[in-house]
Each structure stands twice: as C-alpha cells, then as structure tokens.
Design a protein around this motif. Structure first.
Motif, PDB file in Angstrom:
ATOM      1  N   ARG A  75       0.889  -1.257  -0.098  1.00 38.56           N
ATOM      2  CA  ARG A  75       0.028  -0.048   0.062  1.00 38.56           C
ATOM      3  C   ARG A  75       0.858   1.274  -0.024  1.00 38.56           C
ATOM      4  N   TRP A  76       1.990   1.292   0.731  1.00 40.27           N
ATOM      5  CA  TRP A  76       2.797   2.236   0.808  1.00 40.27           C
ATOM      6  C   TRP A  76       3.310   2.568  -0.624  1.00 40.27           C
ATOM      7  N   ARG A  77       3.992   1.586  -1.211  1.00 37.15           N
ATOM      8  CA  ARG A  77       4.752   1.715  -2.411  1.00 37.15           C
ATOM      9  C   ARG A  77       3.544   2.282  -3.623  1.00 37.15           C
ATOM     10  N   THR A  78       2.191   1.778  -3.410  1.00 42.15           N
ATOM     11  CA  THR A  78       1.258   2.420  -4.614  1.00 42.15           C
ATOM     12  C   THR A  78       1.189   3.626  -4.155  1.00 42.15           C
ATOM     13  N   LEU A  79       0.853   4.013  -2.743  1.00 39.13           N
ATOM     14  CA  LEU A  79       0.618   5.608  -2.445  1.00 39.13           C
ATOM     15  C   LEU A  79       1.812   6.335  -2.876  1.00 39.13           C
ATOM     16  N   ASN A  80       2.992   5.877  -2.737  1.00 40.31           N
ATOM     17  CA  ASN A  80       4.046   6.580  -2.903  1.00 40.31           C
ATOM     18  C   ASN A  80       4.009   7.003  -4.433  1.00 40.31           C
ATOM     19  N   VAL A  81       3.646   6.042  -5.583  1.00 41.53           N
ATOM     20  CA  VAL A  81       3.697   6.253  -6.888  1.00 41.53           C
ATOM     21  C   VAL A  81       2.524   7.101  -7.473  1.00 41.53           C
ATOM     22  N   THR A  82       1.389   7.032  -6.539  1.00 41.05           N
ATOM     23  CA  THR A  82       0.541   7.925  -6.723  1.00 41.05           C
ATOM     24  C   THR A  82       0.890   9.465  -6.281  1.00 41.05           C
ATOM     25  N   GLN A  83       1.396   9.483  -5.155  1.00 41.43           N
ATOM     26  CA  GLN A  83       1.803  11.000  -4.487  1.00 41.43           C
ATOM     27  C   GLN A  83       2.953  11.347  -5.774  1.00 41.43           C
ATOM     28  N   SER A  84       3.747  10.545  -6.102  1.00 35.10           N
ATOM     29  CA  SER A  84       4.619  11.044  -7.200  1.00 35.10           C
ATOM     30  C   SER A  84       4.044  11.579  -8.249  1.00 35.10           C
ATOM     31  N   ALA A  85       3.028  10.640  -8.908  1.00 35.09           N
ATOM     32  CA  ALA A  85       2.326  11.124 -10.084  1.00 35.09           C
ATOM     33  C   ALA A  85       1.650  12.535  -9.970  1.00 35.09           C
ATOM     34  N   LEU A  86       0.954  12.793  -8.549  1.00 38.86           N
ATOM     35  CA  LEU A  86       0.394  13.904  -8.265  1.00 38.86           C
ATOM     36  C   LEU A  86       1.379  15.064  -8.246  1.00 38.86           C
ATOM     37  N   GLY A  87       2.812  14.956  -7.699  1.00 34.05           N
ATOM     38  CA  GLY A  87       3.584  15.794  -7.645  1.00 34.05           C
ATOM     39  C   GLY A  87       4.107  16.155  -9.112  1.00 34.05           C
ATOM     40  N   ALA A  88       4.145  15.331  -9.908  1.00 34.00           N
ATOM     41  CA  ALA A  88       4.760  15.460 -11.195  1.00 34.00           C
ATOM     42  C   ALA A  88       3.570  16.292 -12.115  1.00 34.00           C
ATOM     43  N   GLU A  89       2.200  16.500 -11.617  1.00 33.07           N
ATOM     44  CA  GLU A  89       1.225  17.144 -11.987  1.00 33.07           C
ATOM     45  C   GLU A  89       1.534  18.748 -11.659  1.00 33.07           C
ATOM     46  N   GLU A  90       2.258  18.919 -10.957  1.00 33.42           N
ATOM     47  CA  GLU A  90       2.550  20.374 -10.317  1.00 33.42           C
ATOM     48  C   GLU A  90       2.711  21.413 -11.651  1.00 33.42           C
ATOM     49  N   PRO A  91       3.779  21.015 -12.411  1.00 32.01           N
ATOM     50  CA  PRO A  91       4.136  21.765 -13.582  1.00 32.01           C
ATOM     51  C   PRO A  91       2.581  22.126 -14.533  1.00 32.01           C
ATOM     52  N   LYS A  92       1.836  21.251 -14.409  1.00 30.73           N
ATOM     53  CA  LYS A  92       0.441  21.638 -15.181  1.00 30.73           C
ATOM     54  C   LYS A  92      -0.459  22.451 -14.255  1.00 30.73           C
ATOM     55  N   ALA A  93      -0.270  22.453 -13.253  1.00 28.62           N
ATOM     56  CA  ALA A  93      -1.175  23.319 -12.352  1.00 28.62           C
ATOM     57  C   ALA A  93      -0.639  24.645 -12.545  1.00 28.62           C
ATOM     58  N   GLU A  94       0.584  24.708 -12.385  1.00 21.61           N
ATOM     59  CA  GLU A  94       1.329  26.420 -12.445  1.00 21.61           C
ATOM     60  C   GLU A  94       0.882  26.743 -14.069  1.00 21.61           C
ATOM     61  N   GLN A  95       1.119  25.778 -14.942  1.00 22.28           N
ATOM     62  CA  GLN A  95       0.707  26.359 -16.328  1.00 22.28           C
ATOM     63  C   GLN A  95      -0.584  26.878 -16.379  1.00 22.28           C
ATOM     64  N   ILE A  96      -1.598  26.125 -15.756  1.00 24.25           N
ATOM     65  CA  ILE A  96      -2.867  26.622 -15.958  1.00 24.25           C
ATOM     66  C   ILE A  96      -2.949  27.910 -15.269  1.00 24.25           C
ATOM     67  N   ARG A  97      -2.456  28.214 -14.205  1.00 26.27           N
ATOM     68  CA  ARG A  97      -2.410  29.454 -13.405  1.00 26.27           C
ATOM     69  C   ARG A  97      -1.710  30.414 -14.178  1.00 26.27           C
ATOM     70  N   VAL A  98      -0.572  30.104 -14.784  1.00 24.63           N
ATOM     71  CA  VAL A  98       0.237  31.072 -15.835  1.00 24.63           C
ATOM     72  C   VAL A  98      -0.761  31.456 -17.013  1.00 24.63           C
ATOM     73  N   GLN A  99      -1.447  30.468 -17.694  1.00 26.32           N
ATOM     74  CA  GLN A  99      -2.313  30.690 -18.819  1.00 26.32           C
ATOM     75  C   GLN A  99      -3.599  31.786 -18.282  1.00 26.32           C
ATOM     76  N   LEU A 100      -3.945  31.577 -17.047  1.00 20.69           N
ATOM     77  CA  LEU A 100      -5.096  32.230 -16.687  1.00 20.69           C
ATOM     78  C   LEU A 100      -4.596  34.051 -16.593  1.00 20.69           C
ATOM     79  N   LYS A 101      -3.407  34.031 -15.913  1.00 23.83           N
ATOM     80  CA  LYS A 101      -2.866  35.407 -15.681  1.00 23.83           C
ATOM     81  C   LYS A 101      -2.558  36.108 -17.160  1.00 23.83           C
ATOM     82  N   ASP A 102      -2.245  35.193 -18.095  1.00 24.77           N
ATOM     83  CA  ASP A 102      -1.959  36.009 -19.515  1.00 24.77           C
ATOM     84  C   ASP A 102      -3.655  36.184 -20.019  1.00 24.77           C
TER      85      ASP A 102
END
Length: 774
Positions: free
Chosen positions: A373-400
């Motif tokens: 369970r810990w390994r799977t959660l880590n994989v999911t957490q890493s996947a969520l962390g990898a989505e941070e650039p997308k979130a930042e990109q959305i915020r940047v696009q909104l500012k534009d």
C-alpha cells in the motif's frame, strides 16, 4: 534268470516313473507366476530345488538303461525285445519331457522374478525423482531485480519442465511394465491403483512445473512489453523535442503556422501524458512481480520520463504563450482560452483519476500489505507531484488571459476549483503516505519498545526471586517472561529478515540504526534469557525437594496402572503360534518392566520413613506390586504352556503325515496300473502294515486330543484352521485304513517273487524311514 532280470527292469522303470511323477507334481504345484513377491520367490526356490534333483533322475534312468541292456542280452524272443524297447523309449521320452518341463518352469518363474526386480528398481528411481522435483517446486518464486534476471528464472523453469516432460517416457515404460507384471502376477503392488498413483504424482509435478513456467512466462512477457513501451515512449519523446527545437530555432515562418505547430506539439504532449498514464498502470503490475530494488529503479525511470515530459510541455507552453502575447488579438485570446479550457479539463480528469487511486487502496494485510500500500501511495503521490507543472501552467495561462480586456471570470472559477481539488488530492496523498509510513515505522519499532518494557520487569523479577521462599510466584513470573522472551526473539529476528523493506521505508541510514539497536537488544535479551533459565533451575531445585516424593509416587502409580492395563489386554486368545509367541514376549517384557520398578520402590520407602501417611501409601502400592507380579508370573506360565502345546501339535502333525504318505505309497505300488489289477499281498506283510497302522492310530488319537486342547487356548479364527488340519488328517487316515482293508491277501503260500520281495523291502523301508523321521 530272465524272470529276475525282467522284475529288476520293471522295478527300475517304476522307480523312474514314480520319481518323474513326483517331480511333475512338484512342478505343477509351483508352475504359477501369480501372487505376491514372497510367494513368487518361494516358488523360485522350490523350482531351483527341483532342478537340483536332475542328477537323481539321471541316476534312475541310467539304472533303467543298465537293467534294460542286461534284459535285452538275455531275451531270445523278438517280441519280448520289442516290448522292452518300447518301454525303454517311453521312459526316455518321459524323462526328456520332465527335464524340459523342469527347465521351462524354472526359467519362466526366474524371468518373472528378474523382471519384477528391474521394475522395482525403476520404480524407486521414479519415486526419488518425484521427491526431488517436489522439493524443487515447493518453495515460492523469488522476485527478480530486472528483465534479464526474470529471463534467467524463466529459462531455469523451462529446463525443469523439459525434464518433467522427458520423464513421461520413463513413466509410460513403468506403467507398461506394471501392467505386464499385473497380468502375470495379479499382485496388488502393481495393480491399477499403484499405476494410477504414479500417474497422479507425475501429473501433480507436471502441473506445478507448467503453472510455474506459465506464470514466469507471463511475468517476463509483461516486463518485456513494458520495456518495449518505455523504449517507444523515449523515441517518441525525443521526436517531439526535436520537432519543438525545429519549430523554435528553424527558419522563420508565419506566426500562425508556428502557433499551429506549437498547438500540435501540445496535443502530442497530451497524448504522451495518456501514454505515460498507461505506462504507470502497467508499471504497477510489473512492480508487483519485481524485487524492492527493481521496483525502485522502475519508479525512478518513470519519474525521469514524467519530468522530461513536463519540461517539454513547459517549454512548449512558454513558446506558445510568448507567441500568443505577440499576437494580442481576439483570435489569440480565443486560442488561449480554448487551450486553457482543454488543459483544465485534462488536468481535472488526471486529478480525479489519481484521487480515485488513493480511495481504492485498502488497509490490512500485515507487513506485506502495508508495504504494498505504501509503495502504491508513493507512486500516486509522485504522479500528483509530477502534475504540479500543469497546475502552474494553468495558473500562468489564466494570468495571461487577464491581460486581455475580456471576461475571464468563468475560466478563473474553473481554474480555482480544479486547483483546489488538486491541492486537496495532494494533501490527501501526503497524509495517507505519512500515515502508512508512520504505521510501518510503528510496526518496525514495536519489537524494540516491547523489549524496553520487558527488560526492567525481568531485572526486577530476577532481583525479587533471590529469596527461595518466593518459589511458586517466582516460577510463574519467570515462565511468563521466558515466553515473552521467545516471542521477542522471533520479532527481533523478523526485523533482520525484512531488512530490504525497512530500508525502502526508513532509508538506509535509519534502517541501519534500527537494525543495530535490534542486534543490541537481542544480545541483552539473550543474556537476560540465560539468567532467567538459571534462576528457573535454582527455583525448580528448591521446589523439587518438597515435591520429589509426591512426583515419584504418582509416577510409580502411573507405571503400575499402565502395567495392569497392558496385562489385562493380553488376556485375549491368539489365533496362531506367531501371535502366542508375541503375547508371551509381551508378558515377559511387562514382567521385566515390573521388576525394574523394585529399586524405585525401595528408594521411595527410604524417603517415606519419617512420614506415616507416605509409609502407609507405600505399603498399599507394595501390595499392588506383589499382586501384579503374581498375576504376570501366572499368565506367563499359562502362555508358555499353551505355546508348547501348539508347538507339539504342529510337530506331531508334521511327523505323522510322511508316515501315512509312505504307507499309502507302498500299498498303491502293489497295484498293476497296466491291467487294473491288484497284486496279492502276503498275510505277514499285512500284519506288519496293520501294526504300523495301529501305532499311527494311537498317534492320530493323541493328535486329536491335543488339537482339542490347543483349540481351547486359540482364538476363533485360528480354531477353524486347526480344525481343518485335523479333519484332513482324519480323512487321510480313514482312506489309508480303507485302502488296506481292500487289499487282497494270500496267507502261507508261495507268492510271486515280486510280492515277497516287495513285502520285506516295505517293512524295512517303513521301519528305517519312520525311525529317521523320529
């Protein structure tokens, strides 16, 4: 002169024929390959004995030839010579046929015997192979580091499966041999159940080998497909990066064309994200069948690809953003807003999917379940962390979009909502990972905490049990502490076995520190455990001094009671000599066991001198001892008497049967088989036979009386066997008497030369053989 030679020739022919008939009878009795192995071996030994009698037969044939030659030299009539030659040819043919029968019978039984031995040897080899293969296939498969190791493991399993398939030829040969032997022998050791058992054992091994090979093949193919997908993804990623480089640093094109290419690259990146999601799903399956270190490498590989894709997306978005800014037109706003909506929609789906993965994880399953369970959660957490650039990109696009004089409130609300969902999913993933990791840390730390609680209690108990007056309470406390010590030993040892898991959760440095603490705790536990054992011994010695007599007395009572129960069980009648011998031996062993209790009783008497109650108890148990000794001595005497009677009965039956058979043979020898007539016997010889028969009748009556006595001391299943033997003996004796009564007699006359000679020889033979058998 010629009559004497004729009689000698006839006698030698009859002797040879009688010998061959006896051999034929023995061969017919043993000419059979059916039955158990012991019976076949017995028949083989009997045929060997029969074959060893060949010189005896040849000697009788030579005697016939000598007598025939003497007779032919003195006969003058051609008719007489012809009859002599006919008899001589007949006896030779019979002898050759007998020799051939002896050889064929022995060879046939010997061939089956050797065939059976070869089959048993092959069956033993097959059984050993089954055992070895069971030991090889029994352990669970080990998880491998990577694809190369999995391929090696698969090749090893395929080699084992090939060996199993090759053994089918040996099994088929064994089954054919068993069927052949069963058709010849009919023995249960080679019947269909034994054959089916070998088939079932082989099928079980083959099924295990096939299942293992199939599973390893599936695991290897999954890893190979996953590796190919990773390679294809890398090639695609490099192509898209080159495309972006050509678009940015290539020859100048119109801004619309450049924007179109950048949008295509954006779509490519989205498709790449989907492919990466598929790879994440596949990686979860591959990680389940990979060792912890291999799983870590797979996670790092995915993380690198995810980071490269995020960097590509960021570069593309930056270029696209700059281009949109330079355009600063309505169309640019529409393009950016649509792109933002698409990115928000895609980002929202990704967040929902990953959040769904968090909710699908279930608790439970012990260490292994928590680690998975810990390994799977880590994989999911890493996947969520990898989505941070997308979130930042959305915020940047909104500012534009805020730079344009347009209403962007709906898009702003959507972006805020999806960003809030993303942060909630990240927080939830962090919380679940932290909780799971904390739970694992607790599980790893629990043995040390239990030791820290157990140690001071143990030291306090060791100090408090120095006073021997606390023997009972101290022993109970120490027994509890020893049980807890054994449990702690297992738990501390379990930490060393789970070193890889601990390292994956705590990190190498913390894991080494934890394992070092566990090793130190184990040394202290072992030292305290030894102190507890020593203290237990000292307390037990103190307690045993007050309880020694009671324990020894109860043990003596228990042993006497056991002897009394076993003696009562031995009162049952036995069916045969073997059972009676075994019963006598068991009674003698019980008597010896009773005698061996004498020193213990004397020791207890000396211990009980100062205690009237114990002295009275010892007197009672002594009386029981004497009573049991008398009973056993009586039972042994009775059992010995019954066994001797049975021995005597068997001996007398075996003694009288050859006498009766000899008397019958002598009487039947007076019958002329060729004419169906009976030669007249002298009255004197009849009287001799009748006297011999009278002696046999006395013996017969003694045997019957003894048989009745033996049957009284024999079990029901054995009585029927004895009664059958007695009935057969009586029937044989009655038929012998009837045969003697039917023989014609001639008193005080000159009998034929053959009858006179036969009578004298018979008396001598009966007397000699009877004394020899006695």
């Amino acid at each position: 002169m010629i009559q004497s030679l004729q009689d000698e020739f006839e006698t030698s022919v009859e002797n040879a024929e009688a010998w061959m008939k006896a051999v034929h009878k023995c061969l017919e009795d043993n000419d059979n390959t059916h039955g158990p192995r012991a019976a076949l071996e017995s028949r083989l030994r009997e045929t060997e004995k029969i074959c060893s009698r060949e010189p005896e037969g040849r000697l009788l044939l030579d005697m016939v030839l000598v007598k025939a030659e003497a007779l032919l030299n003195n006969e003058s009539s051609q008719k007489d010579k012809y009859e002599t030659h006919v008899k001589l040819g007949t006896i030779k043919s019979m002898f050759e046929e007998t020799m051939m029968y002896m050889t064929h019978c022995h060879s046939r039984i010997e061939w089956v015997w050797l065939h059976w031995n070869e089959y048993l040897k092959a069956q033993d080899d097959f059984t050993v192979w089954i055992h070895n293969m069971t030991l090889t296939l029994e352990p669970d498969m080990e998880l491998q580091l990577g694809l190369k190791e999995k391929r090696w493991q698969l090749e090893q399993s395929e080699v084992l499966l090939k060996d199993v398939n090759n053994q089918s030829r040996l099994l088929n040969h064994l089954l054919e041999e068993a069927a052949s032997l069963y058709n010849r022998l009919g023995d249960p050791s080679v019947d269909e159940s034994v054959q089916n058992g070998m088939i079932a054992d082989y099928k079980k091994i083959k099924k295990k080998a096939q299942e293992r090979t199939a599973l390893l093949e599936t695991i290897t193919k999954e890893h190979e497909a996953y590796a190919q997908d990773i390679d294809h993804f890398r090639l695609w990623l490099n192509e898209v990066i080159e495309k972006l480089k050509r678009c940015v640093g290539g020859p100048s094109e119109s801004k619309e064309d450049t924007l179109r290419v950048l949008q295509e690259i954006s779509q490519d990146v989205k498709s790449g994200e989907k492919r990466l999601e598929v790879l994440e799903v596949k990686s979860a399956k591959v990680i389940k069948n990979t060792s912890p270190l291999g799983a870590e490498e797979l996670c790092k590989e995915l993380e690198e690809l995810r980071r490269a894709l995020a960097e590509l997306k960021l570069m593309n978005d930056d270029e696209e953003e700059n281009l949109v800014k330079s355009l600063n037109s309505e169309s640019a706003f529409l393009i950016l807003s649509k792109q933002l909506e698409a990115n928000v929609t895609e980002f929202k789906k990704t967040v929902q999917r990953l959040e769904g993965n968090l909710e699908s994880e279930e608790r439970g399953g012990g260490h292994e379940g928590l680690i998975s369970r810990w390994r799977t959660l880590n994989v999911t957490q890493s996947a969520l962390g990898a989505e941070e650039p997308k979130a930042e990109q959305i915020r940047v696009q909104l500012k534009d979009l805020f730079k344009f004089s347009k209403d962007v409130q709906p898009l702003s609300d959507t972006v805020i909502g999806v960003t809030r969902d993303y942060q909630r999913a990240k927080n939830k993933a962090f919380r679940l990972c932290t909780e799971t990791e904390s739970e694992l840390r607790q599980l790893f730390q629990n043995p040390l905490r239990e030791f820290q609680l157990w140690k001071p209690i143990t030291e306090r108990v060791l100090n408090s049990t120095l006073d021997s007056r606390l023997t009972s309470d101290g022993l109970l406390q120490i027994e509890t502490l020893l049980e807890e010590s054994a449990s702690l030993k297992d738990k501390l040892s379990e930490l060393e076995r789970k070193k890889d898991h601990i390292i994956s959760v705590l990190g190498e440095e913390k894991a080494d520190s934890l394992l070092e603490e566990a090793a130190t705790a184990e040394k202290e536990r072992a030292s305290l455990h030894e102190d507890l054992l020593e203290r237990t011994n000292s307390l037990q010695k103190a307690a045993s001094r007050s309880k020694e007599f009671d324990v020894a007395f109860k043990l003596l009572q228990k042993r006497l009671s056991a002897i009394r129960v076993k003696t009562a069980k031995e009162k049952a009648l036995q069916p045969d000599v073997v059972g009676k011998e075994a019963r006598l031996q068991r009674l003698q062993m019980l008597h010896e066991e009773l005698i061996n209790l004498q020193p213990q009783m004397e020791e207890l008497f000396s211990m009980a001198e100062s205690n009237p109650t114990r002295t009275n108890n010892m007197r009672m148990i002594s009386s029981e001892y004497v009573f049991m000794q008398n009973i056993l001595e009586t039972e042994i005497a009775k059992s010995n008497e019954c066994l001797n009677d049975h021995y005597m009965l068997n001996y007398k039956i075996a003694e009288i049967q050859p006498k009766m058979a000899l008397a019958r043979q002598e009487l039947e020898s007076y019958r002329d088989d060729s004419r169906g007539e009976v030669v007249t016997i002298q009255e004197e010889y009849v009287e001799v036979l009748m006297s011999q028969l009278a002696l046999m009748e006395v013996e017969h009556q003694e045997i019957l009386a003894l048989g009745e006595q033996v049957m009284l001391s024999t079990a029901r299943e054995g009585r029927s066997h004895i009664q059958v033997e007695l009935d057969e003996l009586s029937a044989s004796f009655s038929s012998l008497k009837a045969l003697l009564d039917t023989m014609p007699r001639k008193a005080h006359e000159d009998p034929p030369q053959r009858a006179a000679q036969f009578g004298d020889d018979s008396i001598n033979v009966l007397t000699a053989r009877g004394s020899g058998r006695n």
